[in-house]
Design a protein around this motif. Structure first.
Motif, mmCIF file in Angstrom:
data_model
loop_
_atom_site.group_PDB
_atom_site.id
_atom_site.type_symbol
_atom_site.label_atom_id
_atom_site.label_comp_id
_atom_site.label_asym_id
_atom_site.label_seq_id
_atom_site.Cartn_x
_atom_site.Cartn_y
_atom_site.Cartn_z
ATOM 1 N N ARG A 58 0.841 -1.205 0.000
ATOM 2 C CA ARG A 58 0.000 0.000 0.000
ATOM 3 C C ARG A 58 0.872 1.249 0.000
ATOM 4 O O ARG A 58 0.599 2.205 -0.727
ATOM 5 N N LEU A 59 1.926 1.250 0.814
ATOM 6 C CA LEU A 59 2.820 2.406 0.866
ATOM 7 C C LEU A 59 3.417 2.699 -0.509
ATOM 8 O O LEU A 59 3.421 3.846 -0.962
ATOM 9 N N LEU A 60 3.904 1.672 -1.176
ATOM 10 C CA LEU A 60 4.509 1.862 -2.497
ATOM 11 C C LEU A 60 3.482 2.333 -3.523
ATOM 12 O O LEU A 60 3.781 3.184 -4.362
ATOM 13 N N THR A 61 2.262 1.805 -3.439
ATOM 14 C CA THR A 61 1.202 2.225 -4.351
ATOM 15 C C THR A 61 0.861 3.691 -4.138
ATOM 16 O O THR A 61 0.746 4.464 -5.095
ATOM 17 N N GLU A 62 0.704 4.089 -2.868
ATOM 18 C CA GLU A 62 0.374 5.490 -2.577
ATOM 19 C C GLU A 62 1.519 6.421 -2.944
ATOM 20 O O GLU A 62 1.297 7.524 -3.441
ATOM 21 N N ALA A 63 2.746 5.986 -2.709
ATOM 22 C CA ALA A 63 3.903 6.814 -3.066
ATOM 23 C C ALA A 63 4.000 6.978 -4.581
ATOM 24 O O ALA A 63 4.264 8.086 -5.078
ATOM 25 N N CYS A 92 8.153 11.251 -1.881
ATOM 26 C CA CYS A 92 6.842 10.600 -2.047
ATOM 27 C C CYS A 92 6.692 9.415 -1.105
ATOM 28 O O CYS A 92 5.601 9.173 -0.579
ATOM 29 N N LEU A 93 7.761 8.678 -0.857
ATOM 30 C CA LEU A 93 7.704 7.601 0.121
ATOM 31 C C LEU A 93 7.393 8.151 1.503
ATOM 32 O O LEU A 93 6.560 7.611 2.239
ATOM 33 N N CYS A 94 8.045 9.249 1.867
ATOM 34 C CA CYS A 94 7.813 9.873 3.169
ATOM 35 C C CYS A 94 6.369 10.337 3.308
ATOM 36 O O CYS A 94 5.708 10.067 4.312
ATOM 37 N N GLU A 95 5.864 11.029 2.292
ATOM 38 C CA GLU A 95 4.486 11.533 2.352
ATOM 39 C C GLU A 95 3.482 10.386 2.409
ATOM 40 O O GLU A 95 2.484 10.462 3.127
ATOM 41 N N ALA A 96 3.740 9.313 1.686
ATOM 42 C CA ALA A 96 2.838 8.165 1.717
ATOM 43 C C ALA A 96 2.858 7.501 3.091
ATOM 44 O O ALA A 96 1.810 7.087 3.601
ATOM 45 N N LEU A 97 4.020 7.410 3.702
ATOM 46 C CA LEU A 97 4.110 6.825 5.034
ATOM 47 C C LEU A 97 3.349 7.659 6.060
ATOM 48 O O LEU A 97 2.715 7.127 6.965
ATOM 49 N N LEU A 98 3.374 8.976 5.909
ATOM 50 C CA LEU A 98 2.723 9.868 6.868
ATOM 51 C C LEU A 98 1.257 10.153 6.542
ATOM 52 O O LEU A 98 0.564 10.800 7.326
ATOM 53 N N ALA A 99 0.768 9.656 5.406
ATOM 54 C CA ALA A 99 -0.624 9.900 5.023
ATOM 55 C C ALA A 99 -1.560 9.310 6.059
ATOM 56 O O ALA A 99 -1.313 8.227 6.589
ATOM 57 N N ASP A 100 -2.629 10.038 6.345
ATOM 58 C CA ASP A 100 -3.604 9.508 7.300
ATOM 59 C C ASP A 100 -4.494 8.483 6.607
ATOM 60 O O ASP A 100 -4.391 8.254 5.409
ATOM 61 N N ASP A 101 -5.367 7.872 7.353
ATOM 62 C CA ASP A 101 -6.160 6.762 6.812
ATOM 63 C C ASP A 101 -7.621 7.168 6.625
ATOM 64 O O ASP A 101 -8.525 6.437 6.940
#
Length: 148
Positions: A58-63, A92-101
């Motif tokens: 999911r992280l990689l997809t969102e990034a 983008c990896l950082c922002e995806a990791l910090l994205a809320d749910d």
């Protein structure tokens, strides 16, 4: 510096503050050396738990999704591009990791993930609440049955 070491050092310093060392003897001068290393071990355990808790696909997809929206013209020779990471940069990896749910991120309208706790003294909050800890409590990551 490897990411693991960097994260452990940052978390350790957050927890116990900057310490002074006697380089010749390799000992911590401002707190017991063994206690310092125990905190480092605890921070390593935190990092390992976080790494296991991340839903990496999911992280990689969102990034990758963010990268296509925010950096559509990023070329392989640009400074943030890393061909080993595929179509994703570190930002983008950082922002995806910090994205809320709260649903799929809308990177076009909100390209930066929320930073809700930038000034929280997390070690103090944890220390103040450790008396609530009980060995009988269910721990979702430790006690959950493995599916793989």
């Amino acid at each position: 510096m490897p990411n693991r070491r960097r994260v452990v050092e940052v978390l350790t310093q957050d927890a116990v503050g900057a310490q002074q060392w006697n380089g010749a003897r390799g000992e911590c001068v401002t707190m017991p050396t063994d206690a310092y290393y125990a905190v480092q071990d605890a921070m390593t355990a935190v990092l390992e738990r976080v790494a296991r808790a991340v839903d990496w696909p999911r992280l990689l997809t969102e990034a990758a999704s963010r990268h296509l929206v925010v950096h559509p013209d990023l070329e392989p020779d640009d400074r943030h591009w890393n061909p080993a990471a595929g179509a994703v940069c570190g930002e983008c990896l950082c922002e995806a990791l910090l994205a809320d749910d709260r649903g799929a991120p809308n990177w076009r309208d909100h390209p930066v993930s929320p930073r809700e706790q930038p000034h929280t003294d997390w070690p103090r909050v944890v220390a103040d609440n450790l008396h609530h800890r009980a060995a009988s409590h269910y721990h979702p990551y430790r006690d959950a049955p493995r599916t793989t």
